[in-house]
Write an enzyme that holds these catalytic residues in place. Structure first.
Site, PDB file in Angstrom:
ATOM      1  N   MET A   1      33.276   9.329-122.662  1.00  0.00           N
ATOM      2  CA  MET A   1      32.663   8.014-122.460  1.00  0.00           C
ATOM      3  C   MET A   1      31.678   7.640-123.556  1.00  0.00           C
ATOM      4  O   MET A   1      30.902   6.704-123.428  1.00  0.00           O
ATOM      5  CB  MET A   1      31.946   7.954-121.095  1.00  0.00           C
ATOM      6  CG  MET A   1      32.873   8.148-119.938  1.00  0.00           C
ATOM      7  SD  MET A   1      34.234   6.966-119.983  1.00  0.00           S
ATOM      8  CE  MET A   1      35.513   7.956-119.257  1.00  0.00           C
ATOM      9  N   CYS A   2      31.697   8.378-124.648  1.00  0.00           N
ATOM     10  CA  CYS A   2      30.797   8.131-125.771  1.00  0.00           C
ATOM     11  C   CYS A   2      31.417   7.088-126.697  1.00  0.00           C
ATOM     12  O   CYS A   2      32.596   7.172-127.033  1.00  0.00           O
ATOM     13  CB  CYS A   2      30.582   9.449-126.507  1.00  0.00           C
ATOM     14  SG  CYS A   2      29.006   9.587-127.284  1.00  0.00           S
ATOM     15  N   HIS A   3      30.617   6.100-127.098  1.00  0.00           N
ATOM     16  CA  HIS A   3      31.113   5.067-128.006  1.00  0.00           C
ATOM     17  C   HIS A   3      31.252   5.606-129.428  1.00  0.00           C
ATOM     18  O   HIS A   3      30.380   6.351-129.888  1.00  0.00           O
ATOM     19  CB  HIS A   3      30.130   3.888-128.059  1.00  0.00           C
ATOM     20  CG  HIS A   3      30.058   3.119-126.788  1.00  0.00           C
ATOM     21  ND1 HIS A   3      29.221   3.475-125.757  1.00  0.00           N
ATOM     22  CD2 HIS A   3      30.718   2.013-126.382  1.00  0.00           C
ATOM     23  CE1 HIS A   3      29.365   2.614-124.767  1.00  0.00           C
ATOM     24  NE2 HIS A   3      30.271   1.717-125.111  1.00  0.00           N
TER      25      HIS A   3
ATOM     26  N   MET B   1      23.673  11.712-128.126  1.00  0.00           N
ATOM     27  CA  MET B   1      24.842  12.555-127.866  1.00  0.00           C
ATOM     28  C   MET B   1      25.384  13.140-129.167  1.00  0.00           C
ATOM     29  O   MET B   1      25.827  14.291-129.207  1.00  0.00           O
ATOM     30  CB  MET B   1      25.930  11.775-127.130  1.00  0.00           C
ATOM     31  CG  MET B   1      25.538  11.358-125.718  1.00  0.00           C
ATOM     32  SD  MET B   1      24.822  12.681-124.702  1.00  0.00           S
ATOM     33  CE  MET B   1      26.125  13.872-124.700  1.00  0.00           C
ATOM     34  N   GLU B   2      25.337  12.358-130.238  1.00  0.00           N
ATOM     35  CA  GLU B   2      25.798  12.846-131.540  1.00  0.00           C
ATOM     36  C   GLU B   2      24.893  13.978-132.037  1.00  0.00           C
ATOM     37  O   GLU B   2      25.376  15.008-132.537  1.00  0.00           O
ATOM     38  CB  GLU B   2      25.833  11.697-132.554  1.00  0.00           C
ATOM     39  CG  GLU B   2      26.967  10.725-132.327  1.00  0.00           C
ATOM     40  CD  GLU B   2      26.807   9.780-131.145  1.00  0.00           C
ATOM     41  OE1 GLU B   2      27.791   9.113-130.788  1.00  0.00           O
ATOM     42  OE2 GLU B   2      25.702   9.699-130.550  1.00  0.00           O
TER      43      GLU B   2
ATOM     44  N   ASP C   1      30.251  32.178-133.970  1.00  0.00           N
ATOM     45  CA  ASP C   1      31.598  32.550-134.398  1.00  0.00           C
ATOM     46  C   ASP C   1      31.568  33.375-135.684  1.00  0.00           C
ATOM     47  O   ASP C   1      32.318  34.340-135.823  1.00  0.00           O
ATOM     48  CB  ASP C   1      32.450  31.301-134.614  1.00  0.00           C
ATOM     49  CG  ASP C   1      33.826  31.653-135.150  1.00  0.00           C
ATOM     50  OD1 ASP C   1      34.565  32.376-134.443  1.00  0.00           O
ATOM     51  OD2 ASP C   1      34.152  31.244-136.274  1.00  0.00           O
TER      52      ASP C   1
END
Length: 156
Positions: free
Chosen positions: A75-77, A111-112, A126
């Site tokens: 739902m992130c633009h 969010m980014e 990793d």
């Protein structure tokens, strides 16, 4: 045991409508930590990790993650990123990653920034996982913690 949902009132996923918002300068800073063995931290500092330059690789991975957040989080633009900075601090027992994302647009960039930090720390893990495993193949020291939004700015 995880709770079981028997009924969800509103199960429709919906992207928020931002068309009525004005475009403004926005910035978000996110940070997080990865705890590692002292020997692993030393190898990162000295550039002797088998897979290569850990922090340079994590910086590139974070940048790619920021640019692709809308492809990862449903739902992130998708937004026009203006700048990304990724920095690492070598601390006692851990490395802290800090990602700053800037843009001009109608929605925030937290969010980014959070995605960038998460992927940076996962990339570190990793790249050093073979050095972090104990004799049983477990990770008794390795932990990613404290992923958070440190600051969010909107406007000039």
């Amino acid at each position: 045991m995880m709770p079981k949902f028997t009924h969800i009132e509103n199960d429709r996923a919906k992207m928020v409508d931002i068309s009525g918002k004005g475009e403004v300068v926005r910035e978000a800073t996110a940070a997080g930590k990865i705890f590692l063995r002292p020997e692993t931290l030393k190898a990162i500092r000295e550039g002797t990790v088998m897979k290569g330059n850990v922090l340079a690789t994590a910086r590139v991975a974070a940048t790619l993650a920021v640019k692709n957040t809308a492809s990862i989080i449903p739902m992130c633009h998708p937004i026009p990123i203006s700048s990304i900075s990724v920095d690492f601090t070598d601390c006692e027992g851990y490395i802290e990653a800090v990602v700053v994302v800037k843009m001009t647009g109608r929605t925030g960039v937290e969010m980014e920034a959070l995605t960038g930090v998460s992927v940076a720390l996962l990339t570190v893990w990793d790249m050093v996982k073979s050095a972090e495993k104990d004799a049983a193949g477990q990770y008794p020291v390795t932990a990613i913690t404290d992923i958070r939004v440190v600051e969010k700015k909107k406007g000039k």
